[in-house]
Each structure stands twice: as C-alpha cells, then as structure tokens.
Design a protein around this motif. Structure first.
Motif, PDB file in Angstrom:
ATOM      1  N   ASN A   1       0.822  -1.223   0.000  1.00  0.00           N
ATOM      2  CA  ASN A   1       0.000   0.000   0.000  1.00  0.00           C
ATOM      3  C   ASN A   1       0.848   1.262   0.000  1.00  0.00           C
ATOM      4  O   ASN A   1       0.496   2.268   0.620  1.00  0.00           O
ATOM      5  N   GLY A   2       1.998   1.175  -0.651  1.00  0.00           N
ATOM      6  CA  GLY A   2       2.891   2.344  -0.695  1.00  0.00           C
ATOM      7  C   GLY A   2       3.033   2.852  -2.116  1.00  0.00           C
ATOM      8  O   GLY A   2       2.224   2.515  -2.995  1.00  0.00           O
ATOM      9  N   ARG A   3       4.060   3.679  -2.322  1.00  0.00           N
ATOM     10  CA  ARG A   3       4.308   4.230  -3.655  1.00  0.00           C
ATOM     11  C   ARG A   3       5.568   3.607  -4.240  1.00  0.00           C
ATOM     12  O   ARG A   3       6.527   3.353  -3.506  1.00  0.00           O
ATOM     13  N   PRO A   4       5.569   3.374  -5.547  1.00  0.00           N
ATOM     14  CA  PRO A   4       6.805   2.872  -6.167  1.00  0.00           C
ATOM     15  C   PRO A   4       7.937   3.877  -5.975  1.00  0.00           C
ATOM     16  O   PRO A   4       7.680   5.081  -5.879  1.00  0.00           O
ATOM     17  N   VAL A   5       9.171   3.394  -5.892  1.00  0.00           N
ATOM     18  CA  VAL A   5      10.280   4.343  -5.752  1.00  0.00           C
ATOM     19  C   VAL A   5      10.650   4.861  -7.155  1.00  0.00           C
ATOM     20  O   VAL A   5      10.546   4.121  -8.142  1.00  0.00           O
ATOM     21  N   PRO A   6      11.037   6.138  -7.259  1.00  0.00           N
ATOM     22  CA  PRO A   6      11.463   6.640  -8.567  1.00  0.00           C
ATOM     23  C   PRO A   6      12.677   5.856  -9.071  1.00  0.00           C
ATOM     24  O   PRO A   6      13.625   5.620  -8.321  1.00  0.00           O
ATOM     25  N   LEU A   7      12.604   5.436 -10.330  1.00  0.00           N
ATOM     26  CA  LEU A   7      13.728   4.729 -10.966  1.00  0.00           C
ATOM     27  C   LEU A   7      14.421   5.679 -11.922  1.00  0.00           C
ATOM     28  O   LEU A   7      13.755   6.375 -12.700  1.00  0.00           O
ATOM     29  N   LEU A   8      15.752   5.705 -11.871  1.00  0.00           N
ATOM     30  CA  LEU A   8      16.512   6.504 -12.831  1.00  0.00           C
ATOM     31  C   LEU A   8      17.444   5.575 -13.591  1.00  0.00           C
ATOM     32  O   LEU A   8      17.781   4.494 -13.098  1.00  0.00           O
ATOM     33  N   VAL A   9      17.863   5.981 -14.776  1.00  0.00           N
ATOM     34  CA  VAL A   9      18.824   5.169 -15.514  1.00  0.00           C
ATOM     35  C   VAL A   9      20.026   6.042 -15.826  1.00  0.00           C
ATOM     36  O   VAL A   9      19.885   7.215 -16.178  1.00  0.00           O
ATOM     37  N   LYS A  10      21.224   5.477 -15.615  1.00  0.00           N
ATOM     38  CA  LYS A  10      22.457   6.257 -15.817  1.00  0.00           C
ATOM     39  C   LYS A  10      23.146   5.825 -17.099  1.00  0.00           C
ATOM     40  O   LYS A  10      23.405   4.635 -17.296  1.00  0.00           O
TER      41      LYS A  10
ATOM     42  N   VAL B   1      10.257   5.510 -16.387  1.00  0.00           N
ATOM     43  CA  VAL B   1      11.244   5.845 -15.363  1.00  0.00           C
ATOM     44  C   VAL B   1      11.153   7.347 -15.083  1.00  0.00           C
ATOM     45  O   VAL B   1      10.601   8.113 -15.876  1.00  0.00           O
ATOM     46  N   ALA B   2      11.712   7.744 -13.920  1.00  0.00           N
ATOM     47  CA  ALA B   2      11.567   9.144 -13.493  1.00  0.00           C
ATOM     48  C   ALA B   2      12.595  10.050 -14.154  1.00  0.00           C
ATOM     49  O   ALA B   2      12.349  11.247 -14.303  1.00  0.00           O
ATOM     50  N   GLY B   3      13.740   9.475 -14.536  1.00  0.00           N
ATOM     51  CA  GLY B   3      14.754  10.363 -15.081  1.00  0.00           C
ATOM     52  C   GLY B   3      15.980   9.643 -15.594  1.00  0.00           C
ATOM     53  O   GLY B   3      16.113   8.422 -15.491  1.00  0.00           O
ATOM     54  N   ILE B   4      16.875  10.439 -16.156  1.00  0.00           N
ATOM     55  CA  ILE B   4      18.112   9.919 -16.749  1.00  0.00           C
ATOM     56  C   ILE B   4      19.294  10.662 -16.136  1.00  0.00           C
ATOM     57  O   ILE B   4      19.255  11.904 -16.023  1.00  0.00           O
ATOM     58  N   ILE B   5      20.307   9.931 -15.718  1.00  0.00           N
ATOM     59  CA  ILE B   5      21.533  10.555 -15.211  1.00  0.00           C
ATOM     60  C   ILE B   5      22.569  10.559 -16.324  1.00  0.00           C
ATOM     61  O   ILE B   5      22.920   9.515 -16.874  1.00  0.00           O
ATOM     62  N   ALA B   6      23.020  11.761 -16.673  1.00  0.00           N
ATOM     63  CA  ALA B   6      23.975  11.908 -17.773  1.00  0.00           C
ATOM     64  C   ALA B   6      25.142  12.757 -17.272  1.00  0.00           C
ATOM     65  O   ALA B   6      24.946  13.929 -16.985  1.00  0.00           O
ATOM     66  N   ALA B   7      26.311  12.134 -17.063  1.00  0.00           N
ATOM     67  CA  ALA B   7      26.679  10.866 -17.640  1.00  0.00           C
ATOM     68  C   ALA B   7      27.703  10.146 -16.747  1.00  0.00           C
ATOM     69  O   ALA B   7      28.280  10.731 -15.841  1.00  0.00           O
ATOM     70  N   ASN B   8      27.948   8.906 -17.116  1.00  0.00           N
ATOM     71  CA  ASN B   8      29.019   8.128 -16.500  1.00  0.00           C
ATOM     72  C   ASN B   8      30.368   8.592 -17.088  1.00  0.00           C
ATOM     73  O   ASN B   8      30.411   9.551 -17.854  1.00  0.00           O
ATOM     74  N   THR B   9      31.431   7.895 -16.744  1.00  0.00           N
ATOM     75  CA  THR B   9      32.761   8.263 -17.250  1.00  0.00           C
ATOM     76  C   THR B   9      32.873   7.917 -18.744  1.00  0.00           C
ATOM     77  O   THR B   9      32.131   7.086 -19.251  1.00  0.00           O
ATOM     78  N   THR B  10      33.837   8.556 -19.403  1.00  0.00           N
ATOM     79  CA  THR B  10      34.004   8.314 -20.849  1.00  0.00           C
ATOM     80  C   THR B  10      35.209   7.403 -21.132  1.00  0.00           C
ATOM     81  O   THR B  10      36.200   7.433 -20.388  1.00  0.00           O
TER      82      THR B  10
END
Ligand SMILES: Cc1cc2nc3c(=O)[nH]c(=O)nc-3n(C[C@H](O)[C@H](O)[C@H](O)COP(=O)(O)O)c2cc1C
Length: 368
Positions: free
Chosen positions: A211-220, A242-251
């Motif tokens: 009976n709760g809320r889903p947690v926001p999912l982000l993708v990196k 999904v809630a958002g995108i993380i930009a960016a990881n290392t190159t």
C-alpha cells in the motif's frame, strides 16, 4: 582554501585509492555530523525544490562511486550535499579489478578509474543503511554482478533492487560503467526496454502489496552515445515510465587531454572523469532535454567543479547535478560553495527559482 593549499597536497602524495579510503575513514570515524555541519558553515537553501516527487534542500549531489558501500552518507549530507547516491552495489559482493585501478591526471583535473564495481554487495549496504539514514535524499545505484552473464542481467538487477529498495528514496539503474565487460550493451534499445520494464513492474507490484508508492527509478547512461542510440534509450525510459536519466558516467575517450600521451597510456583502460568530460556531458544533457522536452528529469554530472559548471548543466536541462571528481579536487567545501554561487547566479539573472533556469539554454549547445 585550506583543502587546496594544505590537505590536498598531502592526500595527493598517497596512491589515489589509499587517499580515498583515508578520506572515507576520516569521515566515518573521526568527524561527527555535528562538527562537519559547523565546519561546512551556513547552507543556502532552495525552497520548493521538488524532483520526481521528492523534496531536495539543494540541487547538488554526490555521484555514485564515491561512497559505494554507504559508509558516510550522513557525513556527506552534513557537508551540504542535497542528495547522496551510494553504490554502485551489485547483488553479489565482489572485489573489483586488481589495483592500481584509480589514477589522477592533475593537469587535466581528471581521474581515470577501472575499479569494476568493488563493493560489499546489496545486502551489506541495506543493513548499513538501516542504521544510518542521511539528512538528505538518498539514492542507491545498482549494477550487474560481474560473475553473472549478460543474458541473466535482469534477474541479477531485480535481486539487488528488491534488497535496496526499502532503504532508498530513488534507485539508479547503472548500465553505463565501462569497467564491467558487456555492461554497456544493456543500453541497447531492446535490452534496456526489457531491463527497465522488469524493474518497474516489480517496483509497482511491491508498492501495491505494501500500500505504498513505487520508488522513482533513474537510468544512468554513458557519455559516448550517438544521437540514434540516445533516442532508443529515451524510448526505453519512457516505455518503462522511469523518473529520469543521469547523464553521464565516465568516458572511454581520451580526446583533448593536456597530460602527455605516455602518462595517459600508462593509466591503461578505464573511465575518464572530471574537467575533460564537462562539455561532452553538458551536450548530452542538452540533447536529452531537447528530445524529451522536459518529460523526463535529467541529472547532469561530469566535470562540475564550481557554480558556473553547475549552472551550465542546469541551463542545458539538468534539474539536479552531481559530482565526484570535483569533490576530490576542490574538497569538502565544494557543495556549500556551489550552492552559494548558484543562489548568486539566480539573483544576477533575475530568476526566483531554479526551475526557471532549467533548460533555458538547451537549444544553444551543439548536437552530439
Ligand atoms: C573513482 C570513480 C568511481 C566511480 N564509480 C562509479 C560507480 O560505481 N557507479 C557509477 O554509476 N558511477 C561511478 N563513477 C562515475 C561518477 O559517478 C560520475 O558519473 C563521473 O565520474 C562523472 O562525474 P565527475 O566528472 O564529477 O567525476 C565513478 C567515478 C569515479 C571517478
């Protein structure tokens, strides 16, 4: 100032990973959150800063990898960060790659790392977080266990997700580290759609049961993507809601470095972070903003050292920013300084809230 003139020269005499461990040890054992809060000084607050349903004190976070095992999240909050992303953790504990696996390129204000998700595992992190929640938003970043073949990645991520979910304000799905063989394959449209879809389904099932809320999912995501690949990633992210995108990881790129090529080559393989990544990651943020038109939250990370760097990411389209390398080079006062600087920039531009600045210059940055 004290950091750059006194502490950093001492720390930089040590091998990079030893210096990092020493810093984590000092934070977790020597320095209480009360003392750190006093040392960090008065914090700028950003009223009404809400992202994916969560309230943030300020938009500056610690990027994943700094506190992989969740040892010092409360201390990082006390230093003025508005959110801390711990991890990457994997379902199976693992030692990571052999050392040395972290290198400094001071001339470029950069780091090269091939740590390979050294971590104590998702269950150990969950136990630790149960006892120590930071006074800020807490994200947990999950990745694939090295021993698990890529075809079985989904069940491995699902296991980590279930373990960390009760302790996280949001969960980041990391498919972009260059240091786990095959991991970045998961950024491919079809594989990413399957992975994010499965995680979101489980997320919703568990929330319904409680009976709760889903947690926001982000993708990196990685900074080394072309425009076509990016569009497929956005499709997968939107399909899974999904809630958002993380930009960016290392190159994996080594373009445009000031450090001589022999020194760079001596570091070997790994992901490059810090100043040389700044522009590439800002362009990715701007491209994401243009393509999503604000439908997905964007977290900008890569080469942020000061308020001007953070402002650039925000104007390109980032609603939040994170840093790792800037913390190493600029020291423990970096969050406070960036937040003060951002408040001053808002005032200078005659804006009342950060939201008015987000994406205001997205059209100006070059395409990928
Ligand atoms: C030593 C090191 C370890 C990292 N480990 C992780 C990690 O475990 N998971 C992850 O998603 N990103 C990891 N990163 C990437 C950072 O979170 C960040 O995306 C990248 O370094 C760019 O930001 P920066 O220029 O501010 O460092 C790591 C970076 C460094 C330098």
């Amino acid at each position: 100032m004290l950091y750059r003139s006194l502490l950093r020269p001492l720390l930089f005499k040590l091998p990079p990973e030893t210096a990092h461990e020493l810093a984590l040890h000092a934070l977790s054992h020597g320095l209480g959150t009360g003392l750190l809060r006093r040392l960090a000084g008065a914090q700028t607050s950003f009223a009404g800063l809400r992202r994916f349903g969560l309230s943030f004190k300020n938009p500056v976070g610690v990027a994943a990898g700094f506190d992989k095992n969740g040892l010092v999240a409360p201390q990082l909050a006390a230093l003025g960060f508005g959110f801390v992303e711990v991890g990457t953790v994997t379902n199976l504990p693992q030692p990571g790659n052999p050392r040395p696996r972290l290198f400094r390129l001071p001339l470029d204000r950069a780091l090269v790392n091939r740590q390979g998700f050294n971590n104590e595992g998702a269950a150990a992190l969950a136990r630790r977080l149960q006892g120590s929640r930071p006074d800020c938003v807490l994200g947990v970043n999950i990745g694939k266990s090295r021993a698990v073949p890529i075809e079985e990645a989904t069940s491995d991520y699902l296991a980590s997700f279930e373990t960390v979910r009760p302790h996280a304000d949001y969960v980041t799905v990391n498919v972009s580290s260059p240091n786990t063989p095959g991991l970045r394959e998961l950024q491919r449209g079809d594989l990413l759609t399957e992975l994010l879809g499965a995680l979101q389904r489980r997320n919703r099932e568990l929330a319904e049961k409680e009976n709760g809320r889903p947690v926001p999912l982000l993708v990196k995501v990685a900074p080394d993507l072309g425009a076509g690949e990016l569009e497929l990633i956005i499709d997968a992210a939107r399909a899974a809601e999904v809630a958002g995108i993380i930009a960016a990881n290392t190159t994996v790129s080594r373009d445009g470095l000031l450090t001589d090529s022999q020194t760079v080559a001596a570091c070997g393989e790994g992901g490059l972070s810090g100043a040389p990544l700044r522009e590439r990651s800002t362009r990715l943020v701007a491209a994401l903003r243009r393509l999503t038109r604000g439908a997905l939250e964007i977290v900008g990370v890569g080469g942020i050292f000061d308020a001007e760097d953070a402002w650039e990411k925000i104007c390109a389209g980032a609603g939040l920013v994170q840093l790792y390398t800037g913390f190493v080079y600029s020291g423990p006062g970096v969050a406070r300084r960036i937040n003060e600087g951002l408040a001053a920039l808002l005032e200078r531009h005659g804006l009342r809230t950060l939201d008015e600045a987000v994406g205001c210059r997205a059209e100006e940055f070059a395409p990928l």
